[in-house]
Enzyme design. Sequence first.
Site: not given
Ligand code: EPU
Length: 336
Positions: A166, A236, A331
Amino acid sequence: MSLSIFTDHSLKNYNSFGFDYRAEYFSVINSIDDLIELVAWVDVRQCSLSVIGEGSNLLIQGDVDGMVAINALKGKAFINQDNDECLFEIAAGENWHDSVYSSVQENLYGIENLALIPGSAGAAPVQNIGAYGVEIKDTLKEVQVFHRDSRTLSWVAAEECHFSYRESRFKSEWKNSHIITAIRLVLTKRVTPQLGYFQENAFASKQPSPLQVFEKVSSIRRSKLPDPKQLGNAGSFFKNPIISDEIHTKLKKVYPNLVSYAQGNCWKLAAGWLIDRAGWKGRSFEGVGVYEKQALVLVNYSEVKADNLVALQNLIIADIKEKFGVELEREPILFG
Ligand code: EPU
């Protein structure tokens, strides 16, 4: 003079949170000639110039002095390189998701995992957008920039942009000097789906087409991320924090279910898990809130100004620091 310049213009429709702050001056860039004219106009008045795309990764928190210009440069072209590869050139003001759709219609692999990320193509390299195991830096060849000082265009190689999670130079040292006008991606006809992030049985075939991956990603995103057209948000809101192995070991002892991913000698934590675990998911707070299906997304239900969202951000940062000893970082880019 073909460029229209407006004074004291509302930015409500130009940021996906929908906050209503004003720009001292406002214009829309439709051509490189517009851009040249705009820079000359700004330089004569010695006022600041902020160029934005679709405003989907912005937190505007006050009126903006100087000129705010929307990058609306349009154009897309596929340039065949050889049997396998194809260059995809996209003007900065094109919508990112529409561009991804164009690429999968051509049956090209490379950016299908990045479907439905809000924003423009020109904004994509600024924060090195990423999702489902792919980042734009993986296919980006070069970025065309307009240099404010010399008022000339040039192509900057991806390696020069110092991409990381990012982050890029466009977010820091090049913020005021380089205006992105187009990007070039190298896409491939070879069957190379990136499926590491998905479950074994996510696809009927072991080699899904770019369109099939695009559709899967779009449906996952629709199921847990709010559409900014319906509910103000900037994706995010926090980055996933990177912590040392030592801190990770300590946290894992206390929270065996902690979600983390190895990153060389360090670990990346799922900030959404931390915020969820701390009890914030689905909570509303004076017109803003934490999205009910994804704790990493802050949403604006009814606020006109950003104050309550900033207050909520600060409460979450302090609480996560207290509970887990981890410092969350915002972010979206600050503005105003
Ligand atoms: N999780 C929870 N509770 C929640 C949200 C997530 O327990 O409310 C857990 C999920 O179960 C999972 C882990 O956290 O085990 C990761 O969650 P997720 O796969 O939804 O991805 P994220 O880390 O929350 C990142 C990026 C997103 C991208 C997704 C998919 C960042 C800050 N965010 O989200 O990017 O779409 O992975 O690859 O790196 C963005 O940057 O705006 C964005 C949406």
